[in-house]
Design an enzyme around this catalytic site. Structure first.
Site, PDB file in Angstrom:
ATOM      1  N   ASP A 142       0.855  -1.187   0.000  1.00 20.25           N
ATOM      2  CA  ASP A 142       0.000   0.000   0.000  1.00 20.25           C
ATOM      3  C   ASP A 142       0.891   1.236   0.000  1.00 20.25           C
ATOM      4  OD1 ASP A 142      -2.317   1.668   0.217  1.00 20.25           O
ATOM      5  OD2 ASP A 142      -3.337   0.102   1.341  1.00 20.25           O
ATOM      6  N   GLY A 167       4.406   0.709  -2.228  1.00 21.25           N
ATOM      7  CA  GLY A 167       4.413   0.676  -3.680  1.00 21.25           C
ATOM      8  C   GLY A 167       3.081   1.075  -4.276  1.00 21.25           C
ATOM      9  N   ASP A 168       3.060   1.181  -5.581  1.00 16.21           N
ATOM     10  CA  ASP A 168       1.872   1.527  -6.350  1.00 16.21           C
ATOM     11  C   ASP A 168       1.342   0.249  -6.984  1.00 16.21           C
ATOM     12  OD1 ASP A 168      -0.031   2.396  -8.126  1.00 16.21           O
ATOM     13  OD2 ASP A 168       1.237   3.872  -9.137  1.00 16.21           O
ATOM     14  N   PHE A 169       0.222  -0.253  -6.464  1.00 14.81           N
ATOM     15  CA  PHE A 169      -0.281  -1.530  -6.978  1.00 14.81           C
ATOM     16  C   PHE A 169      -0.845  -1.435  -8.387  1.00 14.81           C
ATOM     17  CE2 PHE A 169      -3.584  -0.210  -3.711  1.00 14.81           C
ATOM     18  CZ  PHE A 169      -4.485   0.350  -4.598  1.00 14.81           C
ATOM     19  N   HIS A 178     -13.950  -0.963  -5.334  1.00 15.78           N
ATOM     20  CA  HIS A 178     -15.026   0.043  -5.259  1.00 15.78           C
ATOM     21  C   HIS A 178     -14.482   1.471  -5.152  1.00 15.78           C
ATOM     22  CE1 HIS A 178     -15.760   0.637  -0.628  1.00 15.78           C
ATOM     23  NE2 HIS A 178     -14.483   0.656  -0.917  1.00 15.78           N
TER      24      HIS A 178
END
Length: 349
Positions: free
Chosen positions: A204, A230-232, A250
Site C-alpha cells: 500500500d 508501492g503503487d499496486f 469500489h
C-alpha cells in the site's frame, strides 16, 4: 388508463422531512462522539450538569443534544434526568464491536463536507472532495496523519462487521497471502492470527504501510509479515498463492479496476487465487419496502463513493464478475452475504 398516485399523507410528509433533516442526525452523532458523550456514559448514567462539567460543554445546549439522542434511540433518559446509553449508543464507544465512532468523526471533517457537495458530484460526475480540497482523498490522507488514522479506524471497524462471514473462507490452505491495498493491516492480521502456518505480504501507500507495520509489531506478527510500499497499479508482489482485494475495486472506476486486475494477473503466479471482497448492491431489491438496513447502507455508501472518490462506486455481483472475466480471470466460486460479495477467481490461461 393510468391513474395518478395518491397525494402524500401526513405520515409521508413527516417522513420526508425526517429524511431531509438526516444531515442533522449525522451532525448530532458527530457532536456526541467529538465531545466524548458515549465514553462519559460508558459505565453509568449522568446528569447534564455532570456531563457539561466533564466534557467542557454548555449545559443547556448539551441538554438539547442529549434529548435529541434520546429521540434517535442513541441515549435513554433515567429518573432525575440522568442520561445513559442504549445498545445503539454503545455502538459509538471507541472499542465497541464494529464501532461507528470513527465514521462519526469523519462526518465532521472534510469527508463529511464532501457529502454536502453531492449536488456538484451528481451534476458533474466529479468528486466534491477534490473540488473542496484541491486534492484527491488518498493524497489528503497521506498529508494528514490524524484524519488518516481515523479513516483507517473506520475501515477496521467496518471489517469487524464481516469477519465472522469471512472466517468461513478457508484461508488456511494458503501459505503466502498478499493483501493488495491492505490499509493498516487489520484484515491480514486477523487472517494470520487464525492461520499459524501462513505468512503475509501487504502492499500500500507509505502512510498505510507504516500503520500496518505498527499493527503487525503490536500483535506479534512481524516475523510472519512483510510490508511493501508501492503503487499496486504498477506492480504487486509475485510470491503469493492468495491475493486479496478487499474494498479496493469500489474505490476506482471500471477502467482503473481493469488496470489493477491486469497487473495482478501479470504478476501473480498462474496457480494463485485472487479473492475480491466488495460491498455489493442487489439490483433486484429496489423497493424501499423490501430493503434491509444493509442494502440501504450500500446505496448510501455508493453516494459516499460518488462525492468523495468520484469514479468509485458500489457494484452488483454481476458487475464484479464482468470486471474479473474481462481482465482474464475465471470465476471459481462466489460467497454472497447480502450486502457484500467475495469472489474467488484464477488467471485464465
Amino acid at each position: 388508463m393510468l391513474t395518478s398516485p395518491p397525494p402524500p399523507g401526513p405520515s409521508e410528509a413527516l417522513a420526508a422531512r425526517q429524511l431531509v433533516l438526516g444531515r442533522l442526525t449525522s451532525a448530532a452523532m458527530h457532536a456526541a462522539v467529538a465531545l466524548g458523550v458515549p465514553e462519559a456514559l460508558r459505565d453509568s448514567p449522568a446528569t447534564t450538569q455532570e456531563l457539561a462539567g466533564t466534557l467542557g460543554a454548555d449545559g443547556p445546549a448539551l441538554l438539547r443534544l442529549l434529548d435529541a439522542l434520546v429521540a434517535l434511540g442513541v441515549a435513554d433518559r433515567h429518573p432525575e434526568r440522568r442520561y445513559g446509553l442504549t445498545g445503539l449508543g454503545r455502538a459509538l464507544l471507541a472499542d465497541a464491536y464494529g464501532s461507528a465512532a470513527p465514521t462519526a468523526l469523519l462526518a465532521g471533517g472534510e469527508i463529511g463536507k464532501a457529502w454536502d457537495g453531492l449536488l456538484h458530484s451528481v451534476r458533474t460526475g466529479k468528486p466534491a472532495f477534490v473540488t473542496q480540497t484541491g486534492i484527491d482523498v488518498f493524497s489528503y490522507l497521506a498529508a494528514d496523519p490524524t484524519t488518516a488514522a481515523t479513516f483507517y479506524s473506520s475501515q477496521a471497524a467496518d471489517l469487524q462487521l464481516t469477519l465472522s462471514w469471512l472466517d468461513r473462507f478457508n484461508f488456511a490452505k494458503y501459505t503466502t497471502i498478499v493483501d493488495v491495498g491492505g490499509g493498516d493491516g487489520a484484515l491480514l492480521a486477523h487472517v494470520l492470527d487464525r492461520c499459524a502456518a501462513a505468512r503475509g505480504i501487504l502492499i500500500d501507500t507509505p502512510t498505510t504501510v507504516a500503520a500496518a507495520h505498527e499493527r503487525f509489531a503490536s500483535t506479534g506478527l512481524s516475523d510472519r509479515t512483510t510490508t511493501v510500499t508501492g503503487d499496486f497499479f504498477r506492480a504487486v508482489p509475485s510470491e503469493g498463492d492468495l491475493y486479496v482485494l478487499r474494498d479496493v475495486l469500489h474505490d476506482w472506476p471500471d477502467e482503473r479496476c481493469r488496470d489493477l486486475l491486469a497487473v495482478c494477473k501479470r504478476d501473480m503466479p498462474k496457480t494463485a487465487t485472487l479473492l475480491v471482497i466488495d460491498r455489493t448492491i442487489d439490483p433486484t431489491n429496489q423497493s424501499k419496502d423490501c430493503m434491509d438496513e444493509a442494502e440501504v447502507l450500500s446505496h448510501l455508501m455508493d453516494l459516499y463513493m460518488l462525492s468523495v472518490l468520484g469514479g468509485g462506486r458500489e457494484r452488483t455481483a454481476a458487475e464484479l464478475d464482468e470486471l474479473l472475466t474481462g481482465a482474464g480471470f475465471r470465476i471459481l466460486e462466489r460467497h454472497d452475504q447480502g450486502h457484500a460479495t467475495a469472489v474467488e477467481a484464477a488467471p485464465d490461461g
